[in-house]
Write an enzyme that holds these catalytic residues in place. Structure first.
Site, mmCIF file in Angstrom:
data_model
loop_
_atom_site.group_PDB
_atom_site.id
_atom_site.type_symbol
_atom_site.label_atom_id
_atom_site.label_comp_id
_atom_site.label_asym_id
_atom_site.label_seq_id
_atom_site.Cartn_x
_atom_site.Cartn_y
_atom_site.Cartn_z
ATOM 1 N NE ARG A 129 3.784 -7.294 10.906
ATOM 2 C CZ ARG A 129 3.208 -6.633 9.890
ATOM 3 N NH1 ARG A 129 2.225 -7.172 9.211
ATOM 4 N NH2 ARG A 129 3.597 -5.424 9.575
ATOM 5 C CD GLU A 175 -2.722 1.165 2.532
ATOM 6 O OE1 GLU A 175 -2.637 0.241 3.360
ATOM 7 O OE2 GLU A 175 -3.475 2.143 2.666
ATOM 8 C CE LYS A 184 3.186 0.202 4.733
ATOM 9 N NZ LYS A 184 2.539 0.080 3.433
HETATM 10 P P1 ATP Z 1 2.740 -2.026 8.067
HETATM 11 O O1 ATP Z 1 2.129 -2.828 9.152
HETATM 12 O O2 ATP Z 1 4.198 -1.763 8.250
HETATM 13 O O3 ATP Z 1 1.962 -0.786 7.734
HETATM 14 P P2 ATP Z 1 1.485 -3.365 5.926
HETATM 15 O O4 ATP Z 1 1.269 -4.814 6.016
HETATM 16 O O5 ATP Z 1 0.305 -2.484 6.150
HETATM 17 O O6 ATP Z 1 2.712 -2.970 6.810
HETATM 18 P P3 ATP Z 1 1.655 -3.279 3.110
HETATM 19 O O7 ATP Z 1 2.137 -2.191 2.236
HETATM 20 O O8 ATP Z 1 0.214 -3.602 3.087
HETATM 21 O O9 ATP Z 1 2.120 -2.932 4.573
HETATM 22 O O10 ATP Z 1 2.530 -4.580 2.894
HETATM 23 C C1 ATP Z 1 2.836 -5.147 1.654
HETATM 24 C C2 ATP Z 1 3.180 -6.579 1.873
HETATM 25 O O11 ATP Z 1 4.285 -6.705 2.750
HETATM 26 C C3 ATP Z 1 2.028 -7.329 2.497
HETATM 27 O O12 ATP Z 1 1.871 -8.566 1.838
HETATM 28 C C4 ATP Z 1 2.462 -7.527 3.922
HETATM 29 O O13 ATP Z 1 1.916 -8.683 4.454
HETATM 30 C C5 ATP Z 1 3.988 -7.595 3.798
HETATM 31 N N1 ATP Z 1 4.624 -7.168 5.031
HETATM 32 C C6 ATP Z 1 4.440 -5.995 5.681
HETATM 33 N N2 ATP Z 1 5.150 -5.970 6.826
HETATM 34 C C7 ATP Z 1 5.817 -7.143 6.897
HETATM 35 C C8 ATP Z 1 6.718 -7.720 7.846
HETATM 36 N N3 ATP Z 1 7.084 -7.080 8.958
HETATM 37 N N4 ATP Z 1 7.204 -8.964 7.581
HETATM 38 C C9 ATP Z 1 6.854 -9.604 6.470
HETATM 39 N N5 ATP Z 1 6.015 -9.131 5.539
HETATM 40 C C10 ATP Z 1 5.490 -7.915 5.748
HETATM 41 MG MG MG Z 2 -1.428 -3.145 4.776
#
Ligand code: ATP
Ligand code: MG
Length: 561
Positions: free
Chosen positions: A265, A39, A275
């Site tokens: 994660r 995102e 983020k």
């Molecule tokens: P955040 O919690 O940091 O905002 P998010 O999951 O909302 O992260 P996205 O941009 O939606 O961020 O993530 C893109 C991809 O990266 C998704 O498939 C998510 O599951 C994966 N991802 C995000 N954070 C991690 C992490 N700490 N370890 C492994 N994969 C991750």
């Molecule tokens: Mg997300």
């Protein structure tokens, strides 16, 4: 065995890789398609690297493909700057989506049509309850929800209202489109989830075309289906969304049936991988920006000097499981150190200089001495470093009154200057405050190159630079951004941040070969660690970031308490 099979067999396995391999072997899928779906509401962090390495890695290993798909369904928080940075970071990590750059927003028309399809099937309705009321009606983990008074609107009325939503007839929050599933479901995600909400904000890609936007849940699986994604890999918090993911796939005329798989994660000690928190660090000014070298962002790690290959190696080592865990930052640093030890050219630099005058060395004379670029790699060759009457050594390498175990320079003692000569300290010059400002020494001309023909030994070899030839530089040393192993930011970031995370040394001296070191090209400063020229360096203003120390000084400090 073909070469591809050989590498496939050698690569460390994980449960998702096993599923992919079995699906290909059984013919359930003919070839695999994965995707990385960020995102664009912030920069990527090292947790994303885990997901990138997994998704792109599987595609590469099994000769499939991995799409880069922006999950751009929330224009209120998303920005072009983030989109650009994400693409740069994925490329820098070494992955290529080829022609498969996609956006959830590419599918807005199709998703809208599918929403009408659900309405026509009696499986979606327009809600008038406020967000607050919807929460009340939703129930809890232990109590079922109750039906909305608007749940049983006739299809025609729903269609009409939904079209009005799209046309901009309502303010944000006044209406929403919900799926009609089951308000008593044990899974809260199935209690009539919202499919569309009203957001009166321009979208980076679709501009003012829409004022209603699909939710993550309504967009994600269908986007996967449109793109022919076979294995939709995400993190564990989406496991409870999987029944909903499948519900949409079952209830819509989608062109393919993707399946979702979840893994745990990445969490890292002494930092935060969310983020939301990272945006806050930037916005509250706790760091200089997204690419501050203390940030766990890909751009921060890059600026700090972490090689992409070391990040990939780290991701391979931590593996992919369903267990929640916290990985030591020390492991990431270990991977960085291991790679840089092989690759980084050696140079000499003095962080905290003290002047040394070689009294028996002719004034105005300078000679070039040969220095080895990488003791582990002969092909890296040698370079010349200038030696002259006035030098700098590290202040820590001298003690006027040394304790027993201090073997470096002291009055009356002989040491080796690396690649140069043996020198002996004869006299200590102090300023009015009593601080040592200069060491008067003599050198033994017979020891050129660093060995005595009579075979006598010294206990220490010091790095040094020639005062007249040295380049002044600023060097930035980093410690973890957060004090605690698992930072608690519930009382604000300021309280959790390590006040000593950045130390700036502004009076450093570098050997002259570093004059035009390109930004990002990491070197080892002998005895000190790995250092990366900062992108903010300018002509006449050299800035280096310490990537990592030679050994894990942080762990040592911690062990000492
Ligand atoms: P955040 O919690 O940091 O905002 P998010 O999951 O909302 O992260 P996205 O941009 O939606 O961020 O993530 C893109 C991809 O990266 C998704 O498939 C998510 O599951 C994966 N991802 C995000 N954070 C991690 C992490 N700490 N370890 C492994 N994969 C991750
Ligand atoms: Mg997300």
């Amino acid at each position: 065995m073909s070469e591809a099979e050989a590498t496939a067999a050698d690569a460390p396995s994980n449960f998702i890789r096993d599923i992919v391999r079995d699906d290909l072997a059984s013919g359930r899928v003919a070839s695999i398609v994965t995707r990385f779906p960020p995102e664009p509401n912030g920069y990527l962090h090292i947790g994303h690297a885990k997901s990138i390495c997994l998704n792109f890695g599987l595609a590469k290993e099994f000769d499939g493909r991995c799409n880069l798909r922006f999950d751009d369904t929330n224009p209120a928080k998303e920005e072009q700057e983030y989109i650009d940075a994400i693409m740069e970071d994925v490329r820098w990590l070494g992955f290529d989506w080829g022609e498969h750059l996609h956006h959830a927003s590419d599918y807005f028309v199709q998703l809208y049509d599918w929403a009408e399809h659900l309405i026509n099937e009696g499986k979606a309705y327009v809600e008038e309850l406020t967000a607050e009321e919807m929460r009340e009606y939703r129930g809890t983990l232990t109590e079922p929800g109750k039906n909305s008074p608007h749940r049983d609107r006739p299809v025609e009325e729903n269609l009409e209202l939904f079209r009005q939503m799209r046309a901009g007839a309502f303010k944000e929050g006044e209406r929403a489109l919900r799926a009609k599933i089951d308000m008593a479901s044990g899974n809260i995600n199935l209690r009539d989830p919202v499919l569309y909400r009203i957001v009166h904000a321009p979208h980076p890609r679709t501009g003012d075309a829409w004022c209603i936007y699909p939710t993550y849940d309504f967009a994600h699986g269908q986007s996967d289906a449109i793109e022919g994604v076979t294995h939709s890999v995400c993190t564990l918090e989406f496991a409870d969304h999987r029944p909903l993911y499948d519900w949409f796939i079952d209830n819509l005329p989608v062109p393919a049936r993707p399946r979702q798989y979840e893994f745990s994660r990445l969490n890292l000690t002494h930092t935060i991988l969310s983020k939301r928190a990272l945006v806050q660090l930037v916005e509250e000014g706790h760091v200089t920006g997204w690419d501050d070298p203390r940030m766990p962002t890909i751009s921060g790690l890059r600026r700090r000097g972490f090689p992409a290959a070391a990040i990939r190696e780290f991701c391979a080592r931590i593996g992919v499981t369903k267990q929640e865990n916290v990985i030591e930052t020390a492991l990431l640093e270990f991977c960085v150190r291991e790679l840089l030890n092989e690759q980084a050219p050696r140079r000499m630099a003095v962080l905290n200089p003290i002047r040394v005058v070689i009294e028996n060395y002719p004034e105005g004379k300078a000679e070039q001495l040969e220095a080895i670029n990488n003791p582990g790699d002969e092909s890296a060759g040698t370079r010349e470093v200038p030696f002259s009457r006035e030098l700098y050594i590290e202040r820590d390498d001298f003690m006027e009154d040394p304790p027993k175990k201090f073997f470096r320079l002291a009055p009356g003692r002989e040491v080796r200057l690396r690649y140069a000569y043996f020198i002996t300290c004869n006299e200590v010059v102090k300023d009015k405050a009593g601080e040592v400002v200069e060491l008067r020494c003599t050198y033994d001309p017979e020891t050129r190159g660093g060995n005595a023909p009579d075979g006598r030994k010294v206990k220490a070899t010091l790095h040094w630079v020639s005062a007249a030839h040295a380049i002044p530089a600023e060097i930035r040393l980093y410690e973890p951004l957060f004090r605690e192993e698992t930072p608690d930011i519930s009382e604000g970031l300021a309280r959790a941040i390590n006040p000593d995370s950045l130390k700036v040394l502004s009076d450093c001296r570098l050997e002259p070969s570093l004059a035009d070191a390109p930004a990002g090209k990491t070197v080892q400063f002998e005895r000190l660690g790995y250092f990366c020229p900062d992108a903010g360096s300018r002509e006449g203003n050299h800035i280096f970031n310490r990537v990592v120390a030679l050994r894990d000084s942080w762990a040592k400090l911690k062990a000492r308490g």
